[in-house]
Each structure stands twice: as structure tokens, then as C-alpha cells.
Design a protein around this motif. Structure first.
Motif, mmCIF file in Angstrom:
data_model
loop_
_atom_site.group_PDB
_atom_site.id
_atom_site.type_symbol
_atom_site.label_atom_id
_atom_site.label_comp_id
_atom_site.label_asym_id
_atom_site.label_seq_id
_atom_site.Cartn_x
_atom_site.Cartn_y
_atom_site.Cartn_z
ATOM 1 N N VAL A 123 0.837 -1.200 0.000
ATOM 2 C CA VAL A 123 0.000 0.000 0.000
ATOM 3 C C VAL A 123 0.874 1.253 0.000
ATOM 4 N N LEU A 124 1.933 1.232 0.796
ATOM 5 C CA LEU A 124 2.845 2.381 0.819
ATOM 6 C C LEU A 124 3.476 2.605 -0.552
ATOM 7 N N LYS A 125 3.873 1.533 -1.198
ATOM 8 C CA LYS A 125 4.433 1.673 -2.543
ATOM 9 C C LYS A 125 3.402 2.270 -3.504
ATOM 10 N N ALA A 126 2.150 1.844 -3.368
ATOM 11 C CA ALA A 126 1.086 2.395 -4.206
ATOM 12 C C ALA A 126 0.884 3.886 -3.936
ATOM 13 N N ARG A 127 1.190 4.318 -2.720
ATOM 14 C CA ARG A 127 1.063 5.731 -2.357
ATOM 15 C C ARG A 127 2.297 6.542 -2.725
ATOM 16 N N GLY A 128 3.326 5.890 -3.236
ATOM 17 C CA GLY A 128 4.502 6.624 -3.672
ATOM 18 C C GLY A 128 5.660 6.634 -2.707
ATOM 19 N N TYR A 129 5.604 5.813 -1.654
ATOM 20 C CA TYR A 129 6.745 5.695 -0.741
ATOM 21 C C TYR A 129 7.734 4.725 -1.384
ATOM 22 N N LYS A 130 8.722 5.274 -2.042
ATOM 23 C CA LYS A 130 9.557 4.510 -2.949
ATOM 24 C C LYS A 130 10.487 3.523 -2.264
ATOM 25 N N ASN A 131 10.847 3.799 -1.008
ATOM 26 C CA ASN A 131 11.876 2.984 -0.355
ATOM 27 C C ASN A 131 11.347 2.277 0.895
ATOM 28 N N ALA A 132 10.069 1.914 0.873
ATOM 29 C CA ALA A 132 9.500 1.116 1.969
ATOM 30 C C ALA A 132 9.985 -0.325 1.843
ATOM 31 N N LYS A 133 10.398 -0.914 2.963
ATOM 32 C CA LYS A 133 10.947 -2.273 2.960
ATOM 33 C C LYS A 133 10.276 -3.109 4.042
ATOM 34 N N ASN A 134 10.055 -4.369 3.740
ATOM 35 C CA ASN A 134 9.407 -5.271 4.691
ATOM 36 C C ASN A 134 10.440 -6.001 5.539
ATOM 37 N N VAL A 135 10.242 -5.982 6.854
ATOM 38 C CA VAL A 135 11.133 -6.669 7.784
ATOM 39 C C VAL A 135 10.644 -8.106 7.941
ATOM 40 N N LEU A 136 11.419 -9.038 7.429
ATOM 41 C CA LEU A 136 11.050 -10.445 7.497
ATOM 42 C C LEU A 136 11.019 -10.942 8.943
ATOM 43 N N LYS A 137 10.060 -11.787 9.242
ATOM 44 C CA LYS A 137 9.853 -12.378 10.573
ATOM 45 C C LYS A 137 9.401 -11.355 11.609
ATOM 46 N N GLY A 138 9.367 -10.078 11.228
ATOM 47 C CA GLY A 138 8.756 -9.055 12.058
ATOM 48 C C GLY A 138 9.309 -8.936 13.469
ATOM 49 N N TYR A 139 8.426 -8.457 14.357
ATOM 50 C CA TYR A 139 8.799 -8.220 15.743
ATOM 51 C C TYR A 139 9.305 -9.504 16.413
ATOM 52 N N ASP A 140 8.683 -10.629 16.073
ATOM 53 C CA ASP A 140 9.122 -11.900 16.662
ATOM 54 C C ASP A 140 10.557 -12.223 16.282
ATOM 55 N N GLY A 141 11.004 -11.718 15.136
ATOM 56 C CA GLY A 141 12.345 -12.035 14.664
ATOM 57 C C GLY A 141 13.442 -11.198 15.278
ATOM 58 N N PHE A 142 13.088 -10.009 15.788
ATOM 59 C CA PHE A 142 14.161 -9.148 16.308
ATOM 60 C C PHE A 142 13.969 -8.715 17.754
ATOM 61 N N LYS A 143 12.850 -9.002 18.391
ATOM 62 C CA LYS A 143 12.553 -8.428 19.718
ATOM 63 C C LYS A 143 13.561 -8.828 20.788
ATOM 64 N N ASP A 144 14.135 -10.007 20.673
ATOM 65 C CA ASP A 144 15.072 -10.467 21.691
ATOM 66 C C ASP A 144 16.456 -9.844 21.524
ATOM 67 N N GLU A 145 16.684 -9.145 20.443
ATOM 68 C CA GLU A 145 18.013 -8.585 20.167
ATOM 69 C C GLU A 145 18.088 -7.087 20.383
ATOM 70 N N ILE A 146 16.947 -6.440 20.700
ATOM 71 C CA ILE A 146 16.959 -4.989 20.869
ATOM 72 C C ILE A 146 16.243 -4.640 22.162
ATOM 73 N N GLU A 147 16.393 -3.396 22.573
ATOM 74 C CA GLU A 147 15.684 -2.911 23.754
ATOM 75 C C GLU A 147 14.292 -2.468 23.351
ATOM 76 N N VAL A 148 13.277 -3.070 23.959
ATOM 77 C CA VAL A 148 11.903 -2.712 23.617
ATOM 78 C C VAL A 148 11.282 -1.937 24.775
ATOM 79 N N LYS A 149 10.248 -1.164 24.450
ATOM 80 C CA LYS A 149 9.561 -0.343 25.453
ATOM 81 C C LYS A 149 8.093 -0.733 25.526
ATOM 82 N N LYS A 150 7.475 -0.445 26.677
ATOM 83 C CA LYS A 150 6.066 -0.729 26.879
ATOM 84 C C LYS A 150 5.376 0.499 27.433
#
Length: 454
Positions: free
Chosen positions: A427-454
Motif C-alpha cells: 500500500v505504501l508503494k502504491a502511495r509513492g513511498y519509494k523505499n518502503a521495505k518489509n522486515v522479514l519475521k517481524g517483531y518476533d524475529g528481532f525483539k530479543d536482540e533490541i531494547e523494547v519499550k512498553k
């Protein structure tokens, strides 16, 4: 008595066919729009569909109620509860309008109407007694009482934009629950939805229950006070998909009869207007038609399509031409009948003019501190943990959401596991956001490696 429960897994919706085997009459409760399966079962059992009813004006699927009248010459029973804003319109002349306390029969089967407002003002339930038996067997509760949960009271406000109705509905829902506490433990509960529906927070996956079980384990029947109940039922409900507002309107006013049609299969030189590409996200990312939205054709297709479909425009589908009938039935279930064409997915090579990059969890961890991050999960997921400087927008709002990044900047888009974010990137690409990129595996894939906030 004949009893059959039907389950539409794409919308987590239950409907029912109940028949009197002595008289050959049958009734559908909360019919879906495509009626083929009910007809096939009724025919196989030697029954004639003579009646149909529903528990309320639905928000999450297109009702087949009026089509039951058109196609089977059946008599319809609908609620006359609630205020003038939620009365059924354009009903057949022989429609029977129901209020709490009314009783009607289909053959030797008796249905007693209970007014159970809260999810909606006009909500009713049906207490079923097989004549010849002294006690009721079960109750069709629609979106009032589910397995392990109750219907949400906020849809009139959040989806149909009737301000101030959430708290009123919550209080009515509490009062409705008090009415049914008199029932015996053996009474069966036949709900309108199961797990996966957006009509509640934590619906059970079991297809039916008993009142005794719900009395013991359903939180809503154990709430100590009305104030506590209202607080809990109005807190952290899932975001209602955009199509809900359309469903409330068309189910109130009526839809045209659904019939399959011959959808043109063609590959024009250009694709204008509303285009859904039904290929998987990997194939789409590698090359797609600029302006198309990627909604993979899987078990989540209908629910995801409901976030993005424009009911005022015909739709071009990039997909498999042999699935034309199924595409039509799927979209008819949310009230959309205007598929203009199907472009075979293996014929679009000459039309492809865009692609997008995918980012691994490892790359995200390396870059995230200085990156533009767009989190497209639901509000509850975001509140449970998120990247501190990320921007949150629900993926279903991508068509209109304010995105505070330049259209030429890199944007790392993530959800929980990579599926919704892939849709969001399209959808972002359709709106003209030329450099939008999808993060594979999402939050589950990186949450244990970074500091998260609640």
C-alpha cells in the motif's frame, strides 16, 4: 429434529440449519450470503428451506437473509427491538418482526425470542425447544454470548460512528447477561462466531458450549459488578476492519441477489483503478504492477481484503482465472460483487514495473537505531512491546494514514511476523513511498536482540 452447524473459516462465522423431519420444514439462522451449502444439505436430508432468521444486523459479513426469501420463497423473521436507527428496511411484505417474549414455530420446533441487547440494540437470541420435550435444548446467541467471551459493544461507535453508544451497549450487555443466569446448566450455547472473529476479544475455538460451562469459565458471567464489566468489555477491543461500516448499512438496507457471473479474463496494456494482486508476498516483492495492493489468497484473504476494498470502484484481480467462482463467493461474503476482470498471474510480466526490498532480522538489528521504523501491528500488540522511536500505524489504515516520513526515505516496516507488513508495504508503494521495505519475521524475529519499550 435435524440440526447442522456451518462454519465459514474465512470470517470465523457460524450459521445453522434446523429442520423438522416430520413436516419437512427447515430454518436457517444467521445465513451467509452464499446459500449453496444450506441447499445441498437440506436436499440431502429431504428438507425444504421455508424460513430464515438472524440474531441482529451483522457488521462482519454480508447477510444472506433476503436471498433466502428470494430463492426459496421462505418467510423471514427479524428483530423489531432497538431504536429507529437500527430497524430492518426493504424487507419482504410477509416478514415477521419479533420482540422479546415472542414465540414462533417451524414444524414441531419452537423458538422463543429473548431480547439480548448490548452488542447491538436490536440483538435477539432464540431459545429452541423440540416439541414433545419439556425443556429447551439450546439457545442461538448470535454475537451476544460466545464460548469464553461475549460480543463487543463498541462497534456502533467505532465502525458505524454512532457516538456515545459504547458505554450504553456495555451496560445493556451486562443486563442481558443477568437475564440468562436463570438457565439450567445443560442448556447448549450455539454462538454466531468462533476464534478469529473481530466481534470479541478472546472467543473460544470450540464450536459450542453449555450454559453450565460458561457459567463457570466465561469471565463475563463472573463479573462482580456492572462497573467492572463495563471497564473490562470496553478495554482493548481489536480494531474493527474498515468494511464493518459497509456491512452494517447494507445488512440494514439490503443487498442485491448474489449470482455468479462470467468475469472477463484479460491482460490489458494498463491496469487502472483498484487492483488486488493475490500472489504470495515473495512473488509480489520481486515484481509487481505499480499501484496494486498485495493481499495473498490464503485463509486470511477475506478479512484482509475488508480493510482495503473500495466499495465504490470495480476491482481488478491478479490471480488464478480458474478460481473465479471462489473469488466471487469470497468477496460476496463481505458484500462486494463488482469484480471487473481477472488478470492471470502468469501473464503480467510485461506489466511489471516495480518491486520492493526485504530486510532480514539481522539487518534490522544492525540498522534500527538510526532507521525510520513503521510498526503496523494492532494497538494491543504495540502496547505490549515496541521499538522506542518507531511510529505506530495499524496496517489496515495504510491507505489514508499520516506517515511522517519523506516518500524518498528508507522506511523499515514490521508487524509481528512479516505478513501484515508485506501488505502494508504494497500500500505504501502504491502511495509513492519509494523505499518502503518489509522486515522479514517481524517483531518476533528481532525483539530479543533490541531494547523494547512498553
Amino acid at each position: 429434529m435435524f440440526f447442522r452447524q456451518f462454519f465459514d473459516s474465512t470470517l470465523s462465522q457460524y450459521s445453522y440449519l434446523v429442520g423438522c423431519q416430520k413436516t419437512g420444514e427447515a430454518i436457517i439462522i444467521d445465513p451467509a450470503r452464499v446459500l449453496d451449502e444450506y441447499k445441498a444439505v437440506a436436499d440431502a436430508e429431504g428438507l425444504k428451506i421455508t424460513h430464515a432468521t438472524e440474531t441482529h444486523i451483522h457488521a462482519d459479513f454480508a447477510s444472506g437473509l433476503r436471498d433466502v426469501s428470494r430463492k426459496f420463497d421462505a418467510t423471514l423473521f427479524v428483530s423489531d427491538e432497538g431504536d429507529a436507527d437500527w430497524k430492518y428496511q426493504n424487507m419482504p411484505k410477509d416478514t415477521v418482526f419479533l420482540n422479546g417474549g415472542d414465540i414462533f414455530e417451524v414444524g414441531n420446533i419452537q423458538f422463543e425470542v429473548l431480547a439480548t441487547p448490548g452488542h447491538t440494540p436490536e440483538s435477539i437470541s432464540f431459545l429452541l425447544t423440540d416439541n414433545g420435550v419439556d425443556e429447551p435444548m439450546g439457545i442461538f446467541t448470535g454475537d451476544f454470548l460466545f464460548v469464553s467471551d461475549v460480543g463487543r459493544p463498541d462497534l456502533l461507535e467505532k465502525a458505524a460512528h454512532f457516538e456515545g453508544t459504547t458505554e450504553i451497549g456495555a451496560k445493556d450487555l451486562y443486563d442481558s447477561l443477568q437475564k440468562i443466569k436463570k438457565f439450567d446448566d445443560h442448556l447448549q450455547i450455539w454462538p454466531g462466531h468462533g476464534a478469529g472473529s473481530a466481534c470479541g476479544k478472546s472467543l473460544g475455538a470450540v464450536p459450542l458450549s453449555t450454559f453450565g460451562y460458561e457459567r463457570q469459565f466465561n469471565w463475563a458471567l463472573q463479573s462482580p459488578s456492572k462497573a467492572d464489566f463495563v471497564k473490562e468489555i470496553t478495554n482493548a477491543q481489536p480494531e474493527p476492519p474498515n468494511y464493518f461500516a459497509q456491512m452494517k448499512r447494507v445488512n440494514k438496507e439490503g443487498l442485491p441477489a448474489f449470482n455468479l457471473k462470467d468475469v472477463p479474463v484479460e491482460t490489458p496494456e494498463t491496469l487502472n483503478g483498484q487492483v488486488f494482486d493475490l500472489r504470495n508476498s515473495n512473488a509480489f516483492a520481486d515484481g509487481f504492477v505499480r499501484g496494486s495492493i498485495n493481499i495473498p489468497y490464503n485463509t486470511g484473504f477475506v478479512k484482509q481484503a475488508g480493510w482495503f476494498i473500495d466499495y465504490n470502484q470495480p476491482l481488478t484481480i491478479i490471480g488464478k482465472q480458474e478460481l473465479s467462482e471462489q473469488y466471487q463467493k469470497d468477496l460476496a461474503s463481505i458484500g462486494f460483487d463488482d469484480i471487473a476482470r481477472i488478470v492471470p498471474e502468469d501473464s503480467i510480466e510485461s506489466l511489471v514495473n516495480d518491486s520492493y526490498e526485504k530486510v532480514s532480522p539481522e539487518t534490522f538489528v544492525d540498522k534500527y537505531e538510526n532507521a525510520n521504523i513503521l510498526d503496523v501491528r494492532g494497538q494491543g500488540e504495540y502496547d505490549a512491546g515496541h521499538v522506542g522511536h518507531g511510529i505506530h500505524r495499524h496496517h489496515g489504515t495504510m491507505r489514508d494514514a499520516d506517515i511522517p516520513f519523506d516518500k524518498n526515505e528508507e522506511i523499515l516496516v514490521h508487524c509481528k511476523s512479516g505478513g501484515r507488513s508485506a501488505i502494508a508495504v504494497s500500500v505504501l508503494k502504491a502511495r509513492g513511498y519509494k523505499n518502503a521495505k518489509n522486515v522479514l519475521k517481524g517483531y518476533d524475529g528481532f525483539k530479543d536482540e533490541i531494547e523494547v519499550k512498553k
